[in-house]
Design a protein around this motif. Structure first.
Motif, short mmCIF file in Angstrom:
data_model
loop_
_atom_site.label_atom_id
_atom_site.label_comp_id
_atom_site.label_asym_id
_atom_site.label_seq_id
_atom_site.Cartn_x
_atom_site.Cartn_y
_atom_site.Cartn_z
N GLU A 1 0.83 -1.21 0.00
CA GLU A 1 0.00 0.00 0.00
C GLU A 1 0.86 1.25 0.00
O GLU A 1 0.56 2.23 -0.69
N GLY A 2 1.94 1.21 0.78
CA GLY A 2 2.84 2.36 0.83
C GLY A 2 3.55 2.59 -0.49
O GLY A 2 3.70 3.72 -0.94
N ALA A 3 3.97 1.51 -1.12
CA ALA A 3 4.65 1.63 -2.42
C ALA A 3 3.71 2.18 -3.48
O ALA A 3 4.11 2.93 -4.37
N ALA A 4 2.42 1.84 -3.35
CA ALA A 4 1.42 2.33 -4.31
C ALA A 4 0.91 3.71 -3.94
O ALA A 4 0.16 4.32 -4.72
N LEU A 5 1.29 4.20 -2.76
CA LEU A 5 0.90 5.54 -2.29
C LEU A 5 -0.61 5.68 -2.12
O LEU A 5 -1.16 6.78 -2.23
N ARG A 6 -1.29 4.58 -1.80
CA ARG A 6 -2.75 4.61 -1.65
C ARG A 6 -3.13 4.27 -0.21
O ARG A 6 -2.81 3.18 0.29
N GLY A 7 -3.85 5.18 0.44
CA GLY A 7 -4.30 4.96 1.80
C GLY A 7 -5.54 4.10 1.86
O GLY A 7 -6.18 3.83 0.84
N PRO A 8 -5.92 3.69 3.08
CA PRO A 8 -7.11 2.85 3.24
C PRO A 8 -8.39 3.47 2.69
O PRO A 8 -9.29 2.76 2.25
N SER A 9 -8.48 4.78 2.71
CA SER A 9 -9.70 5.45 2.23
C SER A 9 -9.81 5.44 0.71
O SER A 9 -10.88 5.71 0.17
N GLY A 10 -8.71 5.15 0.04
CA GLY A 10 -8.72 5.14 -1.42
C GLY A 10 -8.75 6.51 -2.06
O GLY A 10 -8.96 6.64 -3.27
N ARG A 11 -8.54 7.55 -1.27
CA ARG A 11 -8.57 8.90 -1.81
C ARG A 11 -7.46 9.13 -2.82
O ARG A 11 -6.35 8.64 -2.66
N ARG A 12 -7.79 9.93 -3.83
CA ARG A 12 -6.76 10.43 -4.73
C ARG A 12 -6.42 11.85 -4.30
O ARG A 12 -7.19 12.52 -3.62
N TYR A 13 -5.26 12.33 -4.74
CA TYR A 13 -4.73 13.58 -4.20
C TYR A 13 -4.72 14.68 -5.26
O TYR A 13 -4.43 14.42 -6.44
N ASP A 14 -5.05 15.88 -4.82
CA ASP A 14 -4.91 17.02 -5.71
C ASP A 14 -3.71 17.88 -5.36
O ASP A 14 -3.41 18.87 -6.03
N ALA A 15 -2.99 17.49 -4.30
CA ALA A 15 -1.74 18.16 -3.94
C ALA A 15 -0.80 17.13 -3.34
O ALA A 15 -1.19 16.38 -2.44
N VAL A 16 0.43 17.09 -3.84
CA VAL A 16 1.43 16.16 -3.32
C VAL A 16 2.70 16.94 -3.00
O VAL A 16 3.23 17.66 -3.86
#
Length: 411
Positions: free
Chosen positions: A287-302
């Protein structure tokens, strides 16, 4: 006739002289500034007698000594030499740092001389030593590294009116460096007052790391005027969130009202969660390698504070509507990718950060720290005599928070 300026010993509030008969005395010194008068925000009005005014007299009747009494708030004389840590060529790592005795620098126009209390090491410091910015930096050898400074003003260069001797300040001196020494000069334009609520150690950590975190988030579209939640990004990702820049980025993103997902090593998961992150990922897990949290949210700022994360991996987790990855460790490929995206008006963009320190941002960050809204986490502290150990620890990586060299304290 001989003058005090040539043969006297220079001090902040007077000139020590010796009896040699009759002297011509130019009265150029300002009167001492007493405690509490004026405060650090007031301009000092100096009362002087023009340099051309002089008179002759036997010096056993008139000898000016510096006032050493703390009752009058006077500073001790600045010595002529100081201890410093330097390197004299590219490469060498921690073993390339040498302890030396060198002259105390003099502040030029627009500069202040600081009696150093603490300096914090950033990766850019040892990257310069490795030659990554060769042949541009350092400007010359030998070089005294580290540009994040905290100390006390002891002398002003010409044109500086917003500080006085005795002021506690923080500053950033880049690319000039100078922090691994007992005294350092810094640009007054990038020097700000340090309130009593902010220690010298914490203050020394703010200039580059906290400024980078703030500018990263701004570059990614985050606003700090209360409008981010309404019109700007809502979901942020911070990579390498337990590091020097990352741990500030998590806190600032939360202050802006964002939902924050953060990555770090397993040992720091609880630490990063304690900074306010809503979701924390161990970067070694799938999950960490894929950068995806449990909520499945996508990001508009990184805020990408980790080296080596490829653009495709970051692009994959951006919102479909678009988003920006602000990168604190950009390489040539990142710069080329950014240029291409601008030319094609891409919705998903990579934005390399080129830190441009700003005094008003530093003042804002110090204010947050003084109010307890921005916490500095110090991984380790070292005295100047062990600066090589601090350097080696920074090069090694994986520090939790910042690495600080304390100067002038107990060894």
């Amino acid at each position: 006739m001989k003058t005090l300026a040539k043969h006297g010993q220079r001090h902040h509030y007077g000139i020590r002289t010796r009896w040699t008969g009759c002297w011509q005395v130019p009265l150029e010194r300002t009167r001492p500034v007493h405690k509490g008068q004026p405060n650090q925000h007031q301009r000092i009005t100096h009362h002087t007698i023009p340099q051309s005014t002089s008179f002759s007299l036997p010096l056993f009747l008139f000898t000016v000594f510096p006032r050493n009494s703390t009752q009058h708030g006077a500073a001790m004389a600045t010595p002529r030499t100081m201890k410093a840590v330097q390197y004299d060529k590219y490469g060498g790592g921690a073993e390339g740092l040498k302890h030396v005795e060198v002259p105390v620098p003099s502040p030029k126009k627009g500069e202040v001389l600081l009696k150093m209390e603490a300096a914090s090491i950033n990766p850019i410091d040892w990257k310069i030593q490795k030659g990554m910015l060769r042949p541009f930096l350092p400007g010359k050898f030998p070089f005294t590294p580290v540009g994040d400074l905290a100390g006390e003003v002891v002398e002003l260069g010409s044109g500086v009116t917003n500080f006085k001797p005795g002021d506690k300040v923080i500053s950033i001196s880049f690319p000039g460096g100078g922090g691994l020494a007992e005294y350092a000069v810094a640009p007054a334009s990038l020097t700000v007052a340090r309130p009593p609520e902010v220690s010298a150690v914490d203050g020394a950590c703010l200039p580059a790391a906290a400024s980078s975190a703030l500018q990263l988030l701004k570059l990614a579209g985050v606003s700090f005027d209360g409008t981010s939640g309404a019109t700007g990004p809502k979901n942020a990702l911070v990579t390498a969130a337990s590091g020097g820049v990352g741990h500030y980025a998590v806190q600032l993103a939360k202050l802006a009202g964002l939902h924050v997902t953060a990555t770090c090593g397993a040992r720091n998961v609880d630490f990063v969660r304690g900074l306010g992150a809503d979701e924390v990922l161990d970067y070694r897990t799938p999950e960490g390698a894929a950068l995806r949290g449990p909520s499945g949210r996508r990001y508009d700022a990184v805020a990408n504070c980790a080296a080596g994360v490829p653009w495709p991996a970051l692009k994959a987790v951006l919102a479909d509507e678009g988003g920006t990855v602000a990168d604190v460790t950009p390489g040539v490929s990142a710069a080329l990718t950014s240029i291409l995206q601008k030319a094609t008006f891409a919705k998903k963009r990579l934005a390399p950060l080129m830190l441009a320190p700003r005094r008003e941002e530093m003042e804002w960050l110090v204010g947050l720290a003084g109010q307890g809204k921005l916490r500095t986490v110090v991984d380790s502290r070292f005295p100047l005599s062990r600066a090589q150990e601090a350097w080696a620890k920074s090069v090694e990586g994986h520090a939790t928070g910042k690495i600080v060299v304390e100067i002038g304290g107990t060894e």
